[in-house]
Design an enzyme around this catalytic site. Structure first.
Site, mmCIF file in Angstrom:
data_model
loop_
_atom_site.group_PDB
_atom_site.id
_atom_site.type_symbol
_atom_site.label_atom_id
_atom_site.label_comp_id
_atom_site.label_asym_id
_atom_site.label_seq_id
_atom_site.Cartn_x
_atom_site.Cartn_y
_atom_site.Cartn_z
ATOM 1 N N ARG A 1 -10.629 9.991 1.618
ATOM 2 C CA ARG A 1 -10.489 10.652 2.931
ATOM 3 C C ARG A 1 -11.582 11.695 3.112
ATOM 4 O O ARG A 1 -12.034 11.940 4.225
ATOM 5 C CB ARG A 1 -9.089 11.249 3.070
ATOM 6 N N LYS B 1 -2.099 -1.493 -3.894
ATOM 7 C CA LYS B 1 -2.975 -0.323 -3.837
ATOM 8 C C LYS B 1 -2.129 0.934 -3.893
ATOM 9 O O LYS B 1 -1.174 1.031 -3.115
ATOM 10 C CB LYS B 1 -3.756 -0.382 -2.520
ATOM 11 N N LYS C 1 0.862 -1.177 0.000
ATOM 12 C CA LYS C 1 0.000 0.000 0.000
ATOM 13 C C LYS C 1 0.899 1.227 0.000
ATOM 14 O O LYS C 1 1.687 1.428 0.919
ATOM 15 C CB LYS C 1 -0.911 -0.006 1.225
ATOM 16 N N SER D 1 -10.077 5.594 -4.989
ATOM 17 C CA SER D 1 -11.010 6.705 -5.183
ATOM 18 C C SER D 1 -10.532 7.717 -6.220
ATOM 19 O O SER D 1 -11.290 8.099 -7.113
ATOM 20 C CB SER D 1 -11.271 7.385 -3.840
HETATM 21 C C1 PBG Z 1 -7.140 3.782 5.268
HETATM 22 C C2 PBG Z 1 -7.626 3.495 3.904
HETATM 23 C C3 PBG Z 1 -7.494 4.390 2.835
HETATM 24 C C4 PBG Z 1 -8.116 3.792 1.734
HETATM 25 C C5 PBG Z 1 -8.617 2.560 2.139
HETATM 26 N N1 PBG Z 1 -8.304 2.382 3.480
HETATM 27 C C6 PBG Z 1 -6.919 5.745 2.791
HETATM 28 C C7 PBG Z 1 -5.629 6.011 3.429
HETATM 29 O O1 PBG Z 1 -4.779 5.124 3.594
HETATM 30 O O2 PBG Z 1 -5.425 7.161 3.798
HETATM 31 C C8 PBG Z 1 -8.196 4.441 0.379
HETATM 32 C C9 PBG Z 1 -9.171 3.878 -0.598
HETATM 33 C C10 PBG Z 1 -9.461 4.768 -1.756
HETATM 34 O O3 PBG Z 1 -8.848 5.835 -1.957
HETATM 35 O O4 PBG Z 1 -10.362 4.393 -2.536
HETATM 36 N N2 PBG Z 1 -7.062 2.745 6.159
#
Ligand code: PBG
Length: 328
Positions: A206, A249, A196, A275
């Site tokens: 967010r 991701k 990630k 997203s």
């Molecule tokens: C946080 C989390 C995030 C996403 C999924 N779980 C955002 C982050 O790490 O700040 C992002 C998913 C997306 O952008 O579609 N635990």
């Protein structure tokens, strides 16, 4: 002129093109994210993600049943938590009154054949907006594991099928596996967010959850976008710690990482089409700059071609509808 090789022969008719097509996607490979809020009768569109909503449980279930009829049966649930329930240790995440745990149970009750995947991370419940316990500018790894373990067991008790640890703490897969096994949940799987990255493409998410870090950034736990081999270090750990799925991701700027993990591992490889990747297509389609459906199909096909067996995408329902209308 004599041309001995003519690759265009394999593109000559539609039937031939279909026959030689190397990558094919089916709705069974997709996972649809849901943003959930406490309450009833709520369906609020997220301004940075047109077509994506924050749902209360009742309306989420209606949406999910419609998806299930389209053959889209895998859901990953994210909670948007009211500020008053947030604290330093994300204690609300495993409190029996937490609506997210009730939502998990409601999904399993109404859609027993569907897969319910949860989010195991502190950030939606953290007053600091971080995925770990934040103290004096530092994220405390091992103390965070204890919170993640409690959260995972609470979600398993609620009936979840698969845990999705999205926090990037070291050792969390092993810790969560043991916590689940000790509590008797040996059949609950772990879909680890293996690689990630610290990405700007999480911006709209967010906003959806109101979960941005209140101070600092996530660079001491999420990976640097410049790193490729480091993804294999994470993959090795997650595999030996007992992950059932490995995830990359975001997806689009990380197709090389998806491909690497696919060659490295025999586990199912998941890609999260995040997203910001969704919103970019939506925004340019709204301006008339790209064709939305064509962009969706091209992007999902590319993620699959790179090696993803499974894709988490906000386009999952749109794809399932496209599939039903075009694959009779
Ligand atoms: C946080 C989390 C995030 C996403 C999924 N779980 C955002 C982050 O790490 O700040 C992002 C998913 C997306 O952008 O579609 N635990």
């Amino acid at each position: 002129m004599e041309i001995s090789h003519r690759p265009r022969r394999n593109r000559r008719t539609e039937a031939v093109r279909n026959m030689v097509q190397e990558t094919r996607l089916h709705p069974h490979q997709l996972i649809l994210p849901f943003f959930l809020v406490d309450g009833e009768g709520i369906k609020n569109e997220i301004s940075s993600m047109p077509g994506v909503y924050r749902f209360s449980i009742d309306l989420a279930l209606i949406e999910a049943s419609e998806c299930a009829e389209l053959g889209l049966k895998n859901f990953i649930l994210f909670p948007a938590i009211e500020e008053k329930y947030k604290d330093k240790y994300a204690t609300w995440s495993y409190h029996p009154d937490c609506f997210y745990l009730k939502a998990i149970a409601a999904f399993k009750k109404h859609l027993p054949d569907c897969t319910v995947i949860t989010d195991v991370a502190m950030d939606p419940y953290s007053s600091d907006g971080h995925d770990g316990i934040y103290q004096d500018g530092v994220i405390l790894n091992d103390q965070t594991l204890a919170v993640l373990g409690k959260m995972a067991v609470a979600q398993a008790q609620a009936g979840a099928d698969v845990m999705g640890p999205s926090d990037m703490m070291d050792g969390r897969v092993q810790f969560i596996r043991k916590a689940l096994d000790d509590a008797g949940f040996t059949q609950v799987s772990i879909m680890s967010y293996t690689a990630k990255y610290a990405s700007c493409f999480y911006g709209p998410f967010r906003e959806a959850l109101d979960s941005a870090p209140k101070h600092g950034n996530k660079l001491t736990y999420q990976m640097h976008p410049a790193n490729r081999r480091e993804a294999l270090v994470e993959a090795e750990h997650d595999t030996f710690e007992g992950a059932d799925y490995l995830m990359v991701k975001p997806a689009l700027a990380y197709l090389d990482i998806i491909s690497d993990l696919k060659s490295y591992s025999h586990l199912p490889i998941v890609a999260y089409n995040v997203s910001g990747e969704y919103s970019m297509i939506k925004a340019s389609a709204e301006k008339g700059w790209v064709n939305e459906q064509a962009a969706m199909l091209e992007v999902l096909t590319a993620i699959s071609r790179a090696g993803a067996d499974i894709i988490i995408t906000y386009f999952a329902r749109a794809f399932a509808e496209y599939y039903r209308n075009n694959n009779a």
